[in-house]
Design an enzyme around this catalytic site. Structure first.
Site, PDB file in Angstrom:
ATOM      1  CG  HIS A  81      17.501   3.058   5.019  1.00 30.78           C
ATOM      2  ND1 HIS A  81      16.919   3.867   4.067  1.00 30.78           N
ATOM      3  CD2 HIS A  81      18.728   2.742   4.545  1.00 30.78           C
ATOM      4  CE1 HIS A  81      17.750   4.028   3.050  1.00 30.78           C
ATOM      5  NE2 HIS A  81      18.861   3.360   3.305  1.00 30.78           N
ATOM      6  CG  HIS A  95      23.572   4.401   5.035  1.00 28.79           C
ATOM      7  ND1 HIS A  95      23.638   5.472   4.170  1.00 28.79           N
ATOM      8  CD2 HIS A  95      22.466   3.696   4.648  1.00 28.79           C
ATOM      9  CE1 HIS A  95      22.630   5.417   3.307  1.00 28.79           C
ATOM     10  NE2 HIS A  95      21.895   4.348   3.576  1.00 28.79           N
ATOM     11  CG  ASP A 146      19.510   6.138   0.552  1.00 30.95           C
ATOM     12  OD1 ASP A 146      18.401   5.667   0.232  1.00 30.95           O
ATOM     13  OD2 ASP A 146      20.309   5.532   1.280  1.00 30.95           O
ATOM     14  CG  HIS A 192      16.714   4.313  -4.006  1.00 32.12           C
ATOM     15  ND1 HIS A 192      16.975   3.471  -5.050  1.00 32.12           N
ATOM     16  CD2 HIS A 192      17.825   4.259  -3.213  1.00 32.12           C
ATOM     17  CE1 HIS A 192      18.184   2.933  -4.900  1.00 32.12           C
ATOM     18  NE2 HIS A 192      18.730   3.403  -3.804  1.00 32.12           N
ATOM     19  CE1 TYR A 242      20.565  -3.747  -0.700  1.00 33.77           C
ATOM     20  CE2 TYR A 242      19.587  -2.524  -2.494  1.00 33.77           C
ATOM     21  CZ  TYR A 242      20.696  -2.970  -1.818  1.00 33.77           C
ATOM     22  OH  TYR A 242      21.915  -2.645  -2.285  1.00 33.77           O
TER      23      TYR A 242
HETATM   24  C1  LIG Z   1      21.171   0.310  -4.054  1.00 28.55           C
HETATM   25  C2  LIG Z   1      22.226   0.963  -3.242  1.00 28.55           C
HETATM   26  C3  LIG Z   1      21.697   1.278  -1.878  1.00 28.55           C
HETATM   27  O1  LIG Z   1      20.628   2.186  -1.965  1.00 28.55           O
HETATM   28  C4  LIG Z   1      22.828   1.781  -1.019  1.00 28.55           C
HETATM   29  C5  LIG Z   1      22.303   2.176   0.286  1.00 28.55           C
HETATM   30  O2  LIG Z   1      22.118   3.358   0.558  1.00 28.55           O
HETATM   31  C6  LIG Z   1      21.898   1.166   1.246  1.00 28.55           C
HETATM   32  O3  LIG Z   1      22.222  -0.022   1.068  1.00 28.55           O
HETATM   33  O4  LIG Z   1      21.223   1.529   2.214  1.00 28.55           O
HETATM   34 MN   LIG Z   2      20.550   3.651   2.025  1.00 34.07          MN
END
Ligand SMILES: CC[C@H](O)CC(=O)C(=O)O
Ligand SMILES: [Mn+2]
Length: 336
Positions: free
Chosen positions: A195, A193, A13, A16, A284
């Site tokens: 963010h 997961h 991750d 990115h 995203y």
């Molecule tokens: C592009 C895949 C993505 O980063 C996967 C991920 O970690 C998410 O959707 O948070």
């Molecule tokens: Mn992610």
């Protein structure tokens, strides 16, 4: 030790956040330290998963197979995981990664499109890999839909299904209702997961654990897309204070964060106006870097691009829309 297992995602991750510029040396030293700290799973792949290196998603500085091989070479405790988005990566890519020593794969689809993961999950099981279904952008589907899609992944053979808050847009009560429903309706382990775009990664992670999630993602020093993920070393400390033993050495994680990861960050991972907008608009997290570039190119505010992408419900794989939207906004601005 508790039954909670942490997967460290900074080397995937976090790719990115550094525009996919990891080197073999960085991956080797970070993996060695994570292995020393006894982190059970470490994910190593291009940010967009196997096969992600491309003009559309961002070219890797180093072939991800070299990075996976390097990680496998120094991890005698931790299992190396790879991410696979069907359509970006292929079953052939998966076989190569498994052959290099990857022991787990997370097959990721948009939250309403689990059916595209069938052959990938089945192949991973045939290869003897631990197999995880990863339902991305989980905020975009109602709970019933999420359960339906998670059940599909379970029926294909996934050992674990994740609620993936790709945009960092979920609120704690929304996390709770999702994990609770999955725990009620599925027999496999449930993961979460996060963010940190709305500063809720830790709170949401604790809410998920409270509802029975046993697989949790973290990124050391918050090295993940957008504002990063749940900060692994902080999570280990918080869980220890709660009496939950993760088996991970806290001081070793702190040292890794401070001495190895912090120096490679282009800037400290913090909640900026852009990452906050990701969470606010439900976009995203990996779009942030692309939107910043487009904003500069077209001389417009990147927040306007992100908000418009959120309105249009653009999802992973539609990165080309970022440029389209930026061009449209710039044109509209020039007409006023
Ligand atoms: C592009 C895949 C993505 O980063 C996967 C991920 O970690 C998410 O959707 O948070
Ligand atoms: Mn992610």
């Amino acid at each position: 030790m508790s039954n909670l297992k942490i997967t460290e995602v900074a080397l995937r991750d976090g790719s990115h956040a550094i525009s996919h510029q990891f080197t073999v040396e960085q991956v080797t030293s970070i993996t060695s330290a994570l292995n020393e700290a006894r982190v059970p799973y470490i994910e190593v792949t291009h940010g967009d998963g196997l096969g992600g290196s491309s003009l559309q998603y961002g070219l890797s500085r180093t072939d991800e197979l070299k990075l996976i091989e390097a990680a496998v070479g120094v991890a005698d405790f931790s299992k190396i995981s790879v991410l696979l988005l069907p359509g970006i990566g292929t079953i052939e890519d998966l076989k190569v990664a498994e052959n290099l020593g990857a022991k787990m794969v997370r097959v990721a689809t948009h939250v309403t499109e689990a059916d595209v993961s069938k052959q990938h999950i089945e192949t991973a099981k045939e290869l003897g890999m631990e197999t995880v279904g990863f339902l991305m952008m989980s905020h975009m589907a109602p709970v019933e839909k999420l359960v339906e899609q998670a059940k599909l992944m379970e029926s294909y053979g996934a050992d674990v299904v994740y609620v993936t808050d790709s945009a960092g847009a979920l609120l704690p009560h929304e996390v709770k209702e999702r994990i609770k429903a999955l725990k009620q309706e599925l027999s496999v382990e449930i993961g979460f997961h996060a963010h940190n775009n709305l500063s809720l990664a830790m709170g949401n992670t604790l809410a998920a654990i409270e509802e029975g999630a046993t697989r949790i993602d973290g990124s050391v020093r918050c090295l993940g897309a957008g504002a990063g993920n749940t900060q692994t070393e902080v999570l280990v400390a918080v869980l220890e204070k709660m009496g939950i033993d993760t088996g991970i050495d806290l001081y070793k994680m702190m040292d890794l964060a401070e001495n190895i990861v912090a120096p490679i960050l282009p800037q400290p991972q913090e909640i900026t106006k852009n990452s906050l907008t990701l969470g606010f608009a439900g976009v995203y997290s990996s779009f942030q870097v692309h939107a910043n570039r487009a904003a500069k190119k077209f001389n417009i505010d990147s927040r306007d691009i992100l908000v418009e992408l959120g309105k249009r419900e653009v999802v992973g794989g539609q990165e080309d829309m970022i440029i389209d939207v930026a061009a449209e906004l710039a044109k509209a601005k020039s007409l006023v």
